[in-house]
Write a protein that holds these residues in place. Sequence first.
Motif, short mmCIF file in Angstrom:
data_model
loop_
_atom_site.label_atom_id
_atom_site.label_comp_id
_atom_site.label_asym_id
_atom_site.label_seq_id
_atom_site.Cartn_x
_atom_site.Cartn_y
_atom_site.Cartn_z
N TYR A 350 7.51 0.51 -2.53
CA TYR A 350 6.96 -0.20 -1.37
C TYR A 350 6.30 0.79 -0.41
O TYR A 350 6.80 1.10 0.66
N LEU A 351 5.14 1.31 -0.86
CA LEU A 351 4.39 2.28 -0.07
C LEU A 351 3.92 1.68 1.25
O LEU A 351 3.89 2.35 2.29
N PHE A 352 3.53 0.42 1.22
CA PHE A 352 2.91 -0.21 2.40
C PHE A 352 3.94 -0.86 3.32
O PHE A 352 3.58 -1.63 4.20
N THR A 379 3.96 -1.52 -4.91
CA THR A 379 2.82 -0.66 -5.17
C THR A 379 3.00 0.10 -6.48
O THR A 379 4.08 0.62 -6.77
N PHE A 380 1.91 0.18 -7.24
CA PHE A 380 1.92 0.90 -8.51
C PHE A 380 0.83 1.97 -8.49
O PHE A 380 -0.18 1.84 -7.79
N ASN A 438 -7.26 6.03 -2.06
CA ASN A 438 -7.62 4.64 -2.38
C ASN A 438 -6.44 3.67 -2.28
O ASN A 438 -6.21 2.88 -3.21
N PRO A 439 -5.69 3.69 -1.20
CA PRO A 439 -4.61 2.71 -1.08
C PRO A 439 -5.18 1.29 -0.92
O PRO A 439 -6.07 1.06 -0.11
N ASP A 440 -4.65 0.38 -1.69
CA ASP A 440 -5.12 -1.00 -1.65
C ASP A 440 -3.91 -1.93 -1.46
O ASP A 440 -3.25 -2.30 -2.43
N PRO A 441 -3.60 -2.29 -0.20
CA PRO A 441 -2.43 -3.14 0.04
C PRO A 441 -2.52 -4.50 -0.64
O PRO A 441 -1.49 -5.07 -1.03
N GLY A 444 -2.02 -3.78 -4.35
CA GLY A 444 -0.76 -3.07 -4.58
C GLY A 444 -0.93 -1.85 -5.47
O GLY A 444 -0.08 -1.56 -6.31
N THR A 445 -2.04 -1.11 -5.27
CA THR A 445 -2.29 0.08 -6.09
C THR A 445 -2.64 1.26 -5.19
O THR A 445 -3.09 1.09 -4.04
N VAL A 446 -2.45 2.46 -5.74
CA VAL A 446 -2.77 3.68 -5.01
C VAL A 446 -3.03 4.78 -6.03
O VAL A 446 -2.49 4.75 -7.15
N ASP A 447 -3.87 5.73 -5.69
CA ASP A 447 -4.14 6.89 -6.54
C ASP A 447 -3.48 8.12 -5.92
O ASP A 447 -3.35 8.21 -4.69
N VAL A 448 -3.10 9.08 -6.77
CA VAL A 448 -2.51 10.34 -6.30
C VAL A 448 -3.25 11.49 -6.96
O VAL A 448 -3.42 11.50 -8.20
N ASN A 449 -3.71 12.42 -6.16
CA ASN A 449 -4.32 13.65 -6.68
C ASN A 449 -3.53 14.84 -6.17
O ASN A 449 -3.26 14.97 -4.97
N TYR A 450 -3.14 15.72 -7.10
CA TYR A 450 -2.42 16.93 -6.72
C TYR A 450 -3.41 18.07 -6.63
O TYR A 450 -4.00 18.50 -7.63
N SER A 451 -3.61 18.55 -5.40
CA SER A 451 -4.54 19.66 -5.17
C SER A 451 -3.79 20.97 -5.34
O SER A 451 -2.77 21.21 -4.67
N LEU A 452 -4.30 21.83 -6.23
CA LEU A 452 -3.61 23.07 -6.59
C LEU A 452 -4.48 24.28 -6.29
O LEU A 452 -5.71 24.18 -6.27
#
Length: 878
Positions: A350-352, A379-380, A438-441, A444-452
Amino acid sequence: MEKRANNLTKGIKNIILSTLIIPLFLFSTQGIAQETNFEEGKQYILGGLTVTGLQSYNEQTVKSYTGLRVGQPIKVPGDEISAVIKKLWNLDLFSNVEMFYTNIEDDKIFLELSITERPTLNNVTVYGVKKRKVEDIIDDTDLKKGKKITESLIANTKNYLQNKYKKQGFLNAKVNIATTADTTGTNVQNMVINVNKGDKVKIKDINFVGNEKLSDKRLKKSLKNTKKKKFYRFWKKSKYIEADFEEDLDNLIDTYAERGYRDARVLSDTFVKLDEKNIELTIKVEEGDKYYFGDIDFVGNSVYTDRMLSQVLGIKKGDTYNGVLLKERIADDSDPDAADLTNLYQNNGYLFSSINPVEVSAVNDTIDFEIRIIEGKETFLDHVTVSGNDKTNDHVIYREIRTRPGQKYSKSNIVRTIRELGQLGFFDAEQIVPDIQNPDPNAGTVDVNYSLVESGSSQIELQGGFGGGGFIGTLGLSFSNFSLKNIFNKEAYRPVPMGDGQTFALRLQASRTFRVYSLNFSEPWLGGKKPVRFNMSLSRTQQFATGFDQNGRLDVQKDRGFSITGITAGLAKRVQWPDDYFTISHSLGYQYYKFDDYDLGLFNFGNGSSNSLTYTFGISRSSQGPSRIFPMTGSNFELTAKFTPPYSLFGNKDFKSLRDRRKELTDISLERALTTQEANEIREIEKERFRWLEFYKVKFKGDWYTNIVDKLVLRTNAEFGFLGSYNNDIGDVPFERFYVGGDGLGNFSLDGRDVVQLRGYENSSLAFSVYNPIRQRAQQEGGVIYNKYSMELRYPLTLKPSASIYVQTFLEAGNAFNNFQDLNPFELKRSAGAGLRIFMPAFGLLGIDFGYGFDADNVRPNAGPSGWQTHFIIGQQF
């Protein structure tokens, strides 16, 4: 030709008003006003434009920037001229801009633009600060060579420096800035900055007014960064820094809020300057009444029951009101893994969600709350990506990531991923950033990018020195992000194949008297699908016999010596129970010991061989992080058990008779020298005892990391080891023993010993002297039991990828024992000291420790305290 002119503007300050109608003044070259045919406000044709006063700029450039063109209609005075003047002023390149008309012919007007250029900065000299600080001041104030000198530049520089030093506690700081002409260039000036920081202003006393419920002592303690001057206080200084003081006033209110006084507030804060070095603070407070929690109702929750939410909240009706605790139980910003309500929801998709405590009633001294929850849509994760990995292949990163597309969003999985990526050692742990995109309430989706940010993962060891009668050279290469599959791909050599997360290490060490070769390879994901680490190592050690020739020079006899050849292979698997921090490992090892006319003294036989076949079982749990170089939280435990087969249980050899005969010969050696036959008999007995080594060895090591404040970390360590035998008639093997004391570096170990660090004592000085009947003298031998405890306070000076540096102080205690009968866990050798560590990716870990040993060592038990010892650390584990 008579020149008539009109001044369209005057002065820097008044040019802001250039949009107003500017009066025209008529004058001749002789200064006598005459009548002209100029008509104010008439539209003319621009007949010509000249620019005067230029020193470094090109006239055509300035004309182009005005935008005026010969032949264009122009109203004098008018908006066009006002706009030109304003435009030139905004460049901040000129200290004066004026427009004149010089002639009028029919309907044509000729204009003159008179400007005064601002001087250009050449050199900057700063007095009153250390030389190494001058460059920082110039960078911070942007006093670059070629910059135009303006009144605002001087004022801003002065204000910046005075505020800078006031923030550091120099409340009397004064800064003076002067400029002087530089004759080496045109319109160039030098700047001189005089800084007088004055004395640091200390807080002589802190007074509170209006406090009855909480004592002055309690309130002073809540001021974390603002302290009264005391001679013994060295950790927290007593300087007055305004920003810190403002933060401490908030801490003061939090102290009241934690004790039920939610209405407490600071009415005023003042300081009185007692002298140039001291001030006195007075803080006036209003405490208000003490409150208690009343009913706490949850509104809007459907995923979790009221009972479950109440358990997590941990606050009951009748508890003393604590606003700080309530905020932390809702969302603790200081701990990403905190057991709070926000994490409860965000760790389960439940991110939102949003959670807000609202006071709904305050009757007498009781406050009722509603915890209003908007759960939002489950959220997925839609896309999970990585960026910044220039060397490391994507699959090496993705297999460590705990977040997968299609999974429920989980904050705890993101935090765990950051730790796992930091533990790889391929990236700067301080710069691993999870970017929620790109959170979309609604969906119910979200993207994750790991910056290294890649960090060096290869190390080279190149050393040289003198010892053991000659020069010792060491060459070591370690590649911790190796790629074996690309070993035959020429294009992959940069300088070696990299990117698959494998480890390849080669080490060579040699002198006239010994040689050591070792090769190690490991694959952390054998097969590429499961976290099963495969490791294989090969080693070869040779020690040559030495003596002295007739001239007293060292004589090395390479046809006589002692060697150990070994091979080890192992598997380690990450398991899910009790949790997925655990790893179980298995390994098999074989070592072959060969003596060629060389009496080392370890086995008491000069010719022959011995064998060691071992199985090692290990259980470890590692949750330390986020960086493997400087862990700040978590722990690391390791328990290993090493076994050989109990050969003596399956044979019919009478080891008791051999033991009795050896004891008899040893007793004889105490009275007289052994005959050749007796000495040979002992050698044969030793060959039979140790033809195949049999022993078991158990070791435990635990490290705990506690983040105390900021980046100050406490490392607590406990270690234990025991070497045992199956058959008392054979006894303990002389190999595999524990040598305690010193820097803990075992670069050259012939006998499989464990070298245990205990600073403040000489290397291996906590060992024992055992009588050798053949040599008829005592020889040093390690213990079969040891225990050790240590505490380190660590603080980083920098954790940059190019070099991580931290300082530390330590307390240590430990000892080694010959048998269980001598074991006394409280008979410890104690030490204390301080040190420095520097980790550079290309060279590994370097360090120095200064330790003081408070007790005598075991080699010289009557020599008094060990005293100060200096230890150099090269390549040791973190």
